[in-house]
Design a protein around this motif. Structure first.
Motif, short mmCIF file in Angstrom:
data_model
loop_
_atom_site.label_atom_id
_atom_site.label_comp_id
_atom_site.label_asym_id
_atom_site.label_seq_id
_atom_site.Cartn_x
_atom_site.Cartn_y
_atom_site.Cartn_z
N GLY A 21 0.81 1.93 40.76
CA GLY A 21 -0.46 1.47 40.08
C GLY A 21 -0.82 2.49 39.01
N GLU A 22 -0.58 3.75 39.01
CA GLU A 22 -0.85 4.47 38.02
C GLU A 22 -0.53 4.04 36.60
OE1 GLU A 22 -1.10 9.06 38.63
OE2 GLU A 22 0.06 8.57 40.56
N LEU A 23 -1.36 4.64 35.65
CA LEU A 23 -1.08 4.37 34.40
C LEU A 23 -0.43 5.56 33.51
CD1 LEU A 23 -4.15 2.19 33.46
CD2 LEU A 23 -1.86 1.37 34.05
N LEU A 24 0.50 5.20 32.77
CA LEU A 24 1.08 6.13 31.93
C LEU A 24 0.58 5.79 30.41
CD1 LEU A 24 5.00 6.02 32.81
CD2 LEU A 24 3.47 7.91 33.03
N THR A 25 0.18 6.87 29.54
CA THR A 25 -0.59 6.61 28.49
C THR A 25 -0.13 7.52 27.48
OG1 THR A 25 -2.43 8.22 29.11
CG2 THR A 25 -2.78 5.77 29.44
N ALA A 26 -0.44 6.98 26.10
CA ALA A 26 -0.02 7.73 25.10
C ALA A 26 -1.02 8.91 24.71
CB ALA A 26 -0.06 6.84 23.57
N GLY A 27 -0.60 9.82 24.05
CA GLY A 27 -1.42 10.98 23.84
C GLY A 27 -0.75 12.46 24.31
N GLU A 97 -0.59 0.95 24.19
CA GLU A 97 -1.23 0.57 25.39
C GLU A 97 -0.38 1.12 26.71
OE1 GLU A 97 -3.87 -1.08 25.27
OE2 GLU A 97 -3.56 -1.40 23.09
N PRO A 98 -1.18 1.56 27.77
CA PRO A 98 -0.69 2.06 28.91
C PRO A 98 0.61 1.19 29.47
CG PRO A 98 -2.89 1.96 28.98
CD PRO A 98 -2.41 1.11 28.05
N LEU A 99 1.25 1.88 30.31
CA LEU A 99 2.38 1.34 31.05
C LEU A 99 2.00 1.60 32.46
CD1 LEU A 99 5.83 3.07 29.51
CD2 LEU A 99 4.77 0.83 29.06
N ARG A 100 1.95 0.59 33.41
CA ARG A 100 1.61 0.58 34.79
C ARG A 100 3.01 1.03 35.62
NH1 ARG A 100 -0.68 -3.44 34.90
NH2 ARG A 100 -2.99 -2.95 34.92
N ILE A 101 2.67 1.81 36.69
CA ILE A 101 3.96 2.29 37.43
C ILE A 101 3.96 1.01 38.40
CG2 ILE A 101 4.84 3.81 39.07
CD1 ILE A 101 4.82 4.90 36.52
N VAL A 102 5.15 0.46 38.63
CA VAL A 102 5.34 -0.54 39.80
C VAL A 102 6.17 -0.32 41.00
CG1 VAL A 102 4.38 -2.55 38.31
CG2 VAL A 102 6.68 -1.89 38.29
#
Length: 136
Positions: A21-27, A97-102
Protein backbone atom coordinates in the motif's frame (compact mmCIF):
# COMPACT_ATOMS: atom_id res chain seq x y z
CA UNK A 1 6.16 9.92 -23.42
CA UNK A 2 5.75 6.87 -25.60
CA UNK A 3 3.01 4.32 -25.01
CA UNK A 4 4.32 1.18 -23.33
CA UNK A 5 2.60 -2.10 -23.96
CA UNK A 6 4.14 -4.16 -21.11
CA UNK A 7 1.47 -5.61 -18.83
CA UNK A 8 3.89 -6.61 -16.05
CA UNK A 9 3.98 -7.76 -13.35
CA UNK A 10 6.43 -5.05 -12.36
CA UNK A 11 9.16 -5.03 -9.72
CA UNK A 12 11.27 -2.47 -7.85
CA UNK A 13 14.48 -3.32 -6.01
CA UNK A 14 15.58 -1.38 -2.95
CA UNK A 15 16.98 -1.71 0.55
CA UNK A 16 14.02 0.12 2.07
CA UNK A 17 11.68 -1.85 4.34
CA UNK A 18 8.24 -1.05 2.89
CA UNK A 19 4.67 -2.26 3.38
CA UNK A 20 1.91 -3.15 0.95
CA UNK A 21 0.00 0.00 0.00
CA UNK A 22 2.94 2.39 0.43
CA UNK A 23 3.93 4.56 -2.52
CA UNK A 24 7.38 4.86 -4.07
CA UNK A 25 7.91 8.34 -5.48
CA UNK A 26 10.41 10.22 -7.61
CA UNK A 27 12.70 12.75 -5.98
CA UNK A 28 15.29 10.44 -4.44
CA UNK A 29 19.01 10.43 -5.13
CA UNK A 30 20.34 8.18 -7.87
CA UNK A 31 22.10 4.96 -6.82
CA UNK A 32 24.50 5.57 -9.69
CA UNK A 33 25.16 9.31 -9.25
CA UNK A 34 24.33 10.31 -5.65
CA UNK A 35 24.62 14.01 -6.54
CA UNK A 36 21.61 13.65 -8.90
CA UNK A 37 18.03 13.80 -7.59
CA UNK A 38 15.88 11.68 -9.87
CA UNK A 39 12.77 13.07 -11.55
CA UNK A 40 11.39 9.56 -12.07
CA UNK A 41 10.85 6.32 -10.16
CA UNK A 42 12.32 3.28 -11.92
CA UNK A 43 11.04 -0.27 -12.21
CA UNK A 44 11.29 -3.38 -14.37
CA UNK A 45 9.23 -6.35 -15.47
CA UNK A 46 12.20 -8.64 -14.72
CA UNK A 47 12.30 -9.96 -11.16
CA UNK A 48 16.06 -10.59 -11.28
CA UNK A 49 16.66 -7.11 -12.72
CA UNK A 50 14.94 -5.67 -9.68
CA UNK A 51 17.04 -7.99 -7.53
CA UNK A 52 20.21 -6.58 -9.07
CA UNK A 53 18.96 -3.05 -8.37
CA UNK A 54 18.17 -4.05 -4.78
CA UNK A 55 21.65 -5.44 -4.22
CA UNK A 56 23.26 -2.31 -5.68
CA UNK A 57 20.98 0.17 -3.88
CA UNK A 58 22.50 2.50 -1.33
CA UNK A 59 21.74 1.93 2.31
CA UNK A 60 22.38 -0.63 4.99
CA UNK A 61 19.14 -2.63 4.84
CA UNK A 62 18.67 -6.04 3.28
CA UNK A 63 18.03 -6.05 -0.48
CA UNK A 64 14.30 -6.41 -1.17
CA UNK A 65 12.23 -6.84 -4.31
CA UNK A 66 8.71 -5.48 -4.32
CA UNK A 67 5.90 -6.11 -6.74
CA UNK A 68 4.70 -2.66 -7.78
CA UNK A 69 1.82 -1.15 -9.69
CA UNK A 70 2.27 2.07 -11.66
CA UNK A 71 -0.31 4.71 -10.67
CA UNK A 72 0.11 6.70 -13.87
CA UNK A 73 1.77 6.68 -17.28
CA UNK A 74 5.26 5.29 -17.72
CA UNK A 75 7.87 5.05 -20.45
CA UNK A 76 10.90 2.99 -21.42
CA UNK A 77 13.94 3.87 -19.29
CA UNK A 78 16.12 5.86 -21.74
CA UNK A 79 19.21 5.16 -19.60
CA UNK A 80 19.24 1.57 -20.86
CA UNK A 81 16.82 1.48 -23.80
CA UNK A 82 18.65 2.00 -27.09
CA UNK A 83 21.44 3.87 -25.27
CA UNK A 84 22.94 0.60 -24.05
CA UNK A 85 20.65 -2.13 -25.41
CA UNK A 86 18.66 -2.12 -28.68
CA UNK A 87 14.94 -2.07 -27.91
CA UNK A 88 14.10 -2.76 -24.29
CA UNK A 89 15.32 -6.29 -23.46
CA UNK A 90 15.70 -5.34 -19.80
CA UNK A 91 12.01 -4.33 -19.74
CA UNK A 92 13.06 -1.28 -17.70
CA UNK A 93 10.69 1.64 -17.21
CA UNK A 94 10.30 4.92 -15.39
CA UNK A 95 7.43 7.14 -14.30
CA UNK A 96 6.94 10.55 -12.74
CA UNK A 97 3.89 9.09 -10.97
CA UNK A 98 4.21 6.93 -7.83
CA UNK A 99 4.43 3.15 -7.79
CA UNK A 100 2.19 1.34 -5.30
CA UNK A 101 3.68 -1.59 -3.38
CA UNK A 102 1.39 -4.60 -3.88
CA UNK A 103 3.64 -7.36 -2.55
CA UNK A 104 7.16 -8.61 -1.99
CA UNK A 105 9.00 -11.52 -3.59
CA UNK A 106 11.95 -13.46 -2.27
CA UNK A 107 12.59 -15.90 -5.11
CA UNK A 108 14.87 -13.69 -7.18
CA UNK A 109 18.39 -14.77 -8.13
CA UNK A 110 21.01 -13.44 -5.71
CA UNK A 111 24.43 -12.41 -6.96
CA UNK A 112 27.53 -14.22 -5.83
CA UNK A 113 29.90 -12.08 -3.73
CA UNK A 114 32.27 -11.94 -6.73
CA UNK A 115 29.55 -10.79 -9.14
CA UNK A 116 28.32 -8.18 -6.64
CA UNK A 117 31.86 -6.86 -6.23
CA UNK A 118 32.25 -6.63 -10.04
CA UNK A 119 28.97 -4.67 -10.35
CA UNK A 120 30.03 -2.31 -7.54
CA UNK A 121 33.38 -1.76 -9.26
CA UNK A 122 31.51 -0.88 -12.49
CA UNK A 123 29.33 1.61 -10.58
CA UNK A 124 32.38 3.19 -8.96
CA UNK A 125 33.89 3.67 -12.44
CA UNK A 126 30.65 5.28 -13.66
CA UNK A 127 30.62 7.64 -10.67
CA UNK A 128 34.24 8.62 -11.31
CA UNK A 129 33.60 9.28 -15.01
CA UNK A 130 32.16 12.78 -15.41
CA UNK A 131 30.73 11.72 -18.78
CA UNK A 132 28.61 8.95 -17.23
CA UNK A 133 25.43 10.94 -17.65
CA UNK A 134 21.97 9.98 -16.45
CA UNK A 135 19.03 10.91 -18.61
CA UNK A 136 16.81 12.42 -15.94
Amino acid sequence: MSEVMDEGPFFHGTKADLRVGELLTAGNRSNYRPDVVMNHIYFTALRDGAGLAAELAVGEGAPRVYVVEPTGPFEDDPNVTDKKFPGNPTRSYRSREPLRIVGEVDDWTRLTPEALRAWRDRLAAIRADERGEIIN
